[in-house]
Design an enzyme around this catalytic site. Structure first.
Site, PDB file in Angstrom:
ATOM      1  N   ASP A  80     -14.932  -3.442  -1.298  1.00 30.76           N
ATOM      2  CA  ASP A  80     -14.474  -3.116   0.048  1.00 30.76           C
ATOM      3  C   ASP A  80     -15.695  -2.881   0.917  1.00 30.76           C
ATOM      4  O   ASP A  80     -16.433  -1.910   0.707  1.00 30.76           O
ATOM      5  CB  ASP A  80     -13.589  -1.871   0.021  1.00 30.76           C
ATOM      6  N   ASP A 121       0.854  -1.187   0.000  1.00 29.88           N
ATOM      7  CA  ASP A 121       0.000   0.000   0.000  1.00 29.88           C
ATOM      8  C   ASP A 121       0.886   1.230   0.000  1.00 29.88           C
ATOM      9  O   ASP A 121       1.760   1.382   0.869  1.00 29.88           O
ATOM     10  CB  ASP A 121      -0.904   0.014   1.231  1.00 29.88           C
TER      11      ASP A 121
END
Length: 256
Positions: A129, A8
């Protein structure tokens, strides 16, 4: 089952969030390219990159680092974060990225997903998500009100090649994947489902094996790799394609 290390990117650094909270970002490295090479050399067959800056801003911010990683590695790279129009996706794929992951735009502009899946077959995945079963968008900052299962069915029908399913409530917690939600999503579609969020041990990875026959083809591992809670090579031996043990649909074990 694929074990996919996650990188990330936030502010040019490798970070991990806790339940999607940008204010709780922990830095695990300042060299994304070096980190990518590390995981590839350890045996990873695919990498998962997220442009966290891009997810928040609505357009890619770490594109240069991502392109460098894609070009330096000999394994496929999939990327999400800030991909909300056709030209951005085209540039990303042209830079060497194997698969683009659409998130917010899948909820807000599903017709674009269908168009891109037609233009770039096999290269358009959708990231689902969810927080308590409801899909979150715009860097996990907004609640769409749409259920994860409903979005999964819609995206599969529109041509997505895979679904990356993240349980936000478990992301960064190391408390284990949401098996119930993964099972429900996999049962609703006929395309591969990749699990994400919550993996904190080898036991957590093994718990996913019974879902492989139901369509869960891989798992993304982030914080557990960076803290040392999971060793990538051990994970690959445990649940990867060359594993020594298979798990039957009824959860019993048998030799491969």
């Amino acid at each position: 089952m694929d074990v996919i290390p996650a990188i990330d990117l936030l502010g040019g650094q490798c970070v991990r969030l806790f339940q999607g909270d940008y204010d709780q970002a922990e830095v695990y490295g300042k060299d994304p390219v070096g980190m990518a090479l590390r995981w590839a050399e350890a045996g990873a067959q695919r990498l998962h990159l997220v442009d966290l800056d891009g997810a928040k801003e609505g357009s890619p911010v770490n594109a240069e680092a991502i392109a460098t990683i894609a070009q330096r590695l000999s394994i496929p790279v999939q990327v999400g974060g800030g991909l909300r129009d056709r030209d951005t996706v085209a540039r990303l794929l042209d830079s060497g990225v194997e698969r683009a992951i659409l998130g917010t735009v899948a909820v807000e502009r599903p017709a674009l997903v269908e168009a891109l899946a037609g233009e770039f077959p096999g290269q358009i995945a959708v990231g689902i998500d969810a927080r308590s079963g409801k899909v979150a968008t715009r860097g996990w900052l907004e609640d769409s009100g749409l259920t994860a299962v409903a979005l999964a069915q819609q995206m599969a029908d529109l041509g997505a090649c895979a679904l990356i399913c993240t349980d936000i409530g478990r992301d960064g917690t190391l408390q284990g994947p949401n098996l119930e939600e993964l099972r429900a999503i996999a049962a609703a579609v006929s395309i591969p489902v990749i699990a994400s969020g919550g993996v904190g041990s080898l036991t957590d990875l093994l718990s996913l094996l019974p879902l492989e026959a139901q369509g869960v083809s891989g798992v993304i591992v982030g914080k557990a790799l960076y803290t040392g809670a999971v060793d990538l090579q051990e994970a690959l031996r445990a649940i990867g394609s060359g594993r020594w043990q298979d798990v039957a649909v009824d959860d019993s074990s048998r030799l491969a």
